[in-house]
Design an enzyme around this catalytic site. Structure first.
Site, PDB file in Angstrom:
ATOM      1  CB  SER A   1      -0.907   0.028   1.220  1.00  0.00           C
ATOM      2  OG  SER A   1      -1.630  -1.163   1.279  1.00  0.00           O
ATOM      3  CB  THR A   2       4.296   2.124   0.926  1.00  0.00           C
ATOM      4  OG1 THR A   2       4.231   1.204   2.007  1.00  0.00           O
ATOM      5  CG2 THR A   2       5.032   3.361   1.343  1.00  0.00           C
TER       6      THR A   2
END
Lengths: 589, 424
Positions: A292-293
């Protein structure tokens, strides 16, 4: 005169023997002329060859200091122990004594002492106390030679970063390897004549060149931050029974690395005993799927391209079908209308794919590239891994369905830290580095180039988005008392390693990447935890360690706290109970 | 001859110091250890020489005091040799894998060195008796045969092939000088050669040495090591040498640098010039010795001087040949030069015997007749003169005109011994 004749006759035999002896002497003389005058040069050359000994005059290896001048690696006097096996009468007893004083197995020393040679090393670079203890035993045939020894006073402090030095004094890994040439200096040379036992012949020196000592190296590493990072990481890894973990602490504006921590670790003073896994400087050498970063990159690209604003609303169905695959959210929900900011704070996979589809494969790749995720960061450290990011032409039909939320590509924590730093520092990409200065060559100019990734405006907008992740979204655990924190959680599935396509069930990398203070970041910190047990979410597993390291950095670097207003801290537009657990889970199923 | 002996001995002292100092310093911490010992032995040796030169040995049917009867002395020397050799076998000290030394009050003696002299003394006496007809042919052969055979066997048993071979050669030279029948000589030589071959085949190390001699380069680090290192030393010396004391090979490369291979160190430090000089001095010594023998007064003296000189000369040749790779390595020291107390003392003792022969020749009728020759100026060759030769200063008192005589090409010490010097 019979007597006379008789004497002449008898003298004949004498003369004969005398002549024979003289002929023999003449033969010796001829032979001497042959071997000394005719063939002499060839023999002399062979004699010289067996005698000439080229000795290296070792240069003193430079020390490594942290940014505050604390010694991280120093060179001290030591002794190298060798034996002339012929002179050792009591091999067994000597081997036992050696094993007792130097450590190691008796067997090893014994085999060496029984070798049919005139010189064997028994132990290289032995500490002076040990050598003295051995010298006191006055063993026959055992000799000592002045030498040096590399000592790491902090033992495991920054061990993977510093690396270590081999028996021949060459840097084998880490900074020791990277700056080996500077640290090592230039050994001098001594050509001299040696006797059979290797001892130089007095007055037999034919050539001497003095050594140039190695330079000292000052690193950007802060020993205190490094220590905190290692402790926090070790505790986190232990708490979640994870396989490994890593931390990057970097100056967001300059790319100066303050700490690089990896667990498991080792003692570089006894590196040969270390598990090879512990030698890896994971933030640089290990890739993982960041998860998700990457949504931060996707969002930034969308804003930078003018395709959306932070408050642009997207209608998100519960799932999304891309090609033959269905994108799920980590936590099932109904159809919602979320702003771009909310897509990031709630770490919505469907939302990220929607943004990715707006960008298209070309646009998505362009910004992965601009954020430096398609290349090595050019950090001054050996063995940096190359990111694994497919080019748009290689994308499958489903690539647009996972790359926007960070699956299907692999980068290193340091490369990710560099990308996140670009959001924090106003949009430019720094060159991460560990070398601060070379005090012995002040004229050397160290340049760490930067380049723009996104506009200052987009960066500022993204900072607000990432602040919201910590205040309202999945990253609350990363908050630091007195400072605003911006960041993004990551909970990525690990690809299967058994050769089958797809992801390994139950194996995740939990991470938190962020910076603080959010509006003028001093440090960017990336914490990754590999295969945590019991919890998998970056917000739960990695964020607390981030918080702890961040808090220490603020105090240590003397950055004054700026208390956020109470309203800010609580003005969550969602129920905190939901968000706390609504961390992202990236679906690749 | 005396000058060459003194020169060689003094030179040997220097070379022993040069060759042994490195190892001494490394092992004993005293670089002059061997020098000091060799110097002591040299003094003892010179005394032995003086003593031997005073011995008035002669063969006589009349009864003589025992110490003057050559046969008695020969038997005594032989008996002592055998006793010493037996003692070595019984209580000898082993060094370098061979039992050759007898420790007596802290001094190491090699009876086998003494045995060489013993055999020569005995055989010379027996053969002289035979020549006089006082001993039957077969009797002489049998006596010489079993008595030297016993010594030979005892020495071989140590084992010390080198010394045994030099005893054999010494006796053989005596047989040649005594004009023994050619067939017998051939037989003895043949038997000796056969025995040598057998001995080589019996012991592996002798075989190895032989093979190493034939092709030292096939195994330069082990079996051919000594020869190869010796050749490297000679080669390093070149023509002019590396300089006295500056040998590199002596730094543990060349084993036995101060004993068996001292000649190689001479070659390295003093070059071809030095090594040839040593050969020349030995040749001079041998010529001088044989001149004494030829000019001697009695059959016994003739054999004694020839045999002793031949023995020493042969040893020098064997040693030099071994060092230069012309012969297999045998472990025979270079007379006068190599380190080794027994050897030096005995060799000097031998020289003393030769000087004694020269002394007797001065007193013999031929010499007297020569002195009485009217055209000759009065010579200084008074009876006691030969003994004075050991005192160097005496030589300078010889009248100048003597130097122009026909013996002028010879070393001074030999001139009076030159048979024709007085008859010119």
């Amino acid at each position: 005169m019979r007597a006379k004749r008789g004497r002449v006759r008898r003298s004949g035999r004498h003369a004969f023997v005398l002549a024979a002896l003289l002929v023999a002497f003449a033969g010796v003389a001829v032979r001497l002329v042959q071997i000394q005058a005719v063939e002499g040069r060839a023999y002399a050359a062979m004699a010289k060859e067996q005698r000439d000994l080229e000795l290296e005059l070792p240069a003193q290896r430079g020390s490594i200091y942290d940014r505050e001048g604390k010694p991280l690696a120093v060179t001290t006097a030591a002794k190298t122990v060798y034996a002339v096996p012929r002179e050792v009468a009591d091999k067994a007893g000597t081997a036992r004594a050696l094993a007792e004083t130097l450590g190691g197995s008796e067997e090893k020393y014994r085999t060496r002492l029984e070798r049919k040679s005139n010189f064997v090393y028994l132990a290289r670079r032995v500490p002076l106390e040990q050598a003295q203890a051995l010298e006191n035993l006055a063993l026959k045939g055992i000799y000592f030679q002045d030498d040096t020894r590399r000592v790491y006073p902090g033992s495991s402090l920054a061990c993977q970063l510093l690396g270590f030095v081999g028996v021949d004094g060459e840097g084998l890994s880490g900074v020791e390897k990277q700056y080996d040439e500077l640290l090592a200096g230039k050994p001098g040379k001594l050509i001299c004549e040696k006797g059979l036992s290797g001892v130089p012949i007095p007055g037999g020196v034919t050539f001497r060149e003095e050594p140039t000592d190695g330079q000292n190296v000052v690193l950007t590493i802060d020993a205190d931050v490094q220590y905190q990072a290692q402790v926090a990481l070790a505790e986190t890894v232990e708490r979640w029974k994870a396989k490994s973990g890593s931390v990057v602490v970097m100056d967001a504006r300059t790319g100066a690395i303050l700490a690089l921590a990896s667990v498991p670790d080792f003692d570089p003073n006894r590196y040969w005993e270390a598990d090879p896994q512990a030698l890896r400087c994971r933030p640089i050498t290990d890739r993982y799927e960041p998860g998700s970063t990457v949504k931060a990159v996707t969002a930034a690209a969308t804003i930078e391209k003018g395709l959306a604003k932070p408050d642009t609303v997207f209608r998100l169905p519960p799932t999304l079908k891309i090609g033959d695959r269905t994108i799920h959210e980590a936590h099932p929900r109904g159809t919602v209308d979320w702003t771009l900011t909310e897509i990031v704070t709630n770490s919505s996979n469907v939302g990220a794919v929607k943004l990715g589809m707006l960008l298209g494969p070309q646009g998505m790749y362009e910004y992965l590239d601009k954020f430096g995720l398609t290349e090595r960061s050019a950090v001054d450290f050996p063995g940096e891994a190359m990111p694994s990011v497919p080019k748009p032409k290689d994308w499958s039909a489903t690539s647009i369905g996972n790359i926007p939320f960070g699956q299907g590509l692999a980068v290193t924590p340091l490369q990710l830290a560099r990308a996140i730093a670009a959001i924090g520092n106003g949009g430019y990409l720094v060159t991460p580095h560990v070398l601060q200065e070379l005090p012995d060559s002040p004229t050397t100019k160290l340049e760490w180039p930067t380049r723009r990734a996104i506009s200052e405006k987009t960066a500022a907008q993204m900072r607000e988005v990432l602040k919201a992740v910590v205040t309202e979204g999945t990253g609350k655990g990363a908050a630091v008392q007195g400072y605003t924190v911006a960041g993004k959680t990551g909970t990525a599935q690990k690809a299967r390693t058994d050769g089958v396509r797809g992801y390994a069930k139950g194996k995740y990398v939990a991470s938190f990447s962020g910076f603080l203070p959010a509006d003028d970041p001093a440090v960017v910190i990336v914490v990754t935890v590999d295969e945590p047990q019991g919890a998998i979410y970056g917000g739960t597993v990695a964020a607390p360690a981030f918080s702890r390291i961040g808090a220490f950095c603020m105090a240590h670097l003397g950055i004054p706290p700026r208390m956020p207003t109470v309203g800010e801290a609580t003005s969550s537009n969602e129920s905190s109970a939901t968000t706390a657990t609504a961390s992202s889970q990236d679906t690749g199923r | 001859m005396l000058i060459s002996v003194l020169a060689l001995s003094g030179f040997g002292l220097v070379m022993v110091y040069s060759a042994s100092s490195v190892k001494d310093y490394q092992v004993l911490g005293n670089s002059a250890y061997h020098l000091a010992k060799q110097a002591q032995w040299l003094v003892v040796g010179l005394l032995a020489m003086l003593f031997a030169s005073r011995l008035d040995l002669r063969l006589s049917s009349r009864s003589l005091p025992l110490h003057r009867d050559a046969v008695a002395v020969g038997f005594a020397a032989w008996g002592l040799s055998v006793a010493g050799l037996v003692a070595v076998l019984a209580a000898g000290v082993e060094r370098y894998g061979a039992k050759r030394w007898l420790e007596l009050g802290g001094v190491g003696l090699q009876p086998s060195e003494f045995a060489k002299l013993g055999c020569v003394l005995l055989v010379a006496a027996l053969l002289a008796k035979w020549k006089r007809g006082e001993l039957g042919g077969w009797q002489a052969v049998a006596q010489v045969g079993w008595m030297t055979g016993l010594v030979f066997a005892l020495v071989i048993f140590q084992p010390d092939m080198g010394t045994a071979v030099s005893i054999a050669i010494g006796v053989f030279i005596l047989l040649v000088l005594a004009e023994v029948n050619g067939w017998l000589l051939a037989g003895v030589a043949g038997a000796g050669g056969l025995a040598g071959v057998l001995l080589v085949f019996v012991e592996q190390y002798r075989m190895d040495r032989l093979m190493a001699f034939i092709d030292p380069w096939s195994d330069p680090s082990d079996k051919g090591y000594q020869i190869v290192q010796s050749l490297l030393a000679f080669g390093s010396g070149g023509i002019r040498g590396v300089g006295l004391g500056l040998s590199r090979q002596k730094f543990s490369y060349l084993p036995m640098a101060h004993t068996d291979f001292i000649f190689a160190i001479v070659g390295e430090e003093l070059g071809l010039i030095g090594s040839l000089a040593v050969v020349l001095v030995f040749a001079t010594f041998v010529v001088g010795g044989f001149m004494v023998a030829i000019g001697s007064a009695s059959e016994y003296d003739r054999l004694l001087a020839g045999g002793v000189t031949g023995l020493i000369g042969t040893q020098a040749i064997i040693n030099m040949c071994a060092a230069t790779g012309l012969m297999p390595v045998t472990g025979i020291p270079l007379p006068f030069v190599s380190y080794g107390g027994s050897s030096l003392m005995l060799t000097l003792g031998c020289v003393g015997l030769v000087l004694g022969v020269a002394r007797r020749a001065e007193r013999s009728p031929t010499a007297v007749r020569a002195r009485r020759a009217p055209q000759q100026p009065r010579t200084v060759a008074a009876p006691r003169d030969a003994s004075r030769l050991s005192r160097k200063g005496q030589l300078r008192e010889i009248p100048v005109e003597r130097r122009r005589d026909r013996g002028a090409h010879l070393p001074r010490a030999d001139r009076r011994a030159h048979p024709r010097a007085g008859r010119a």
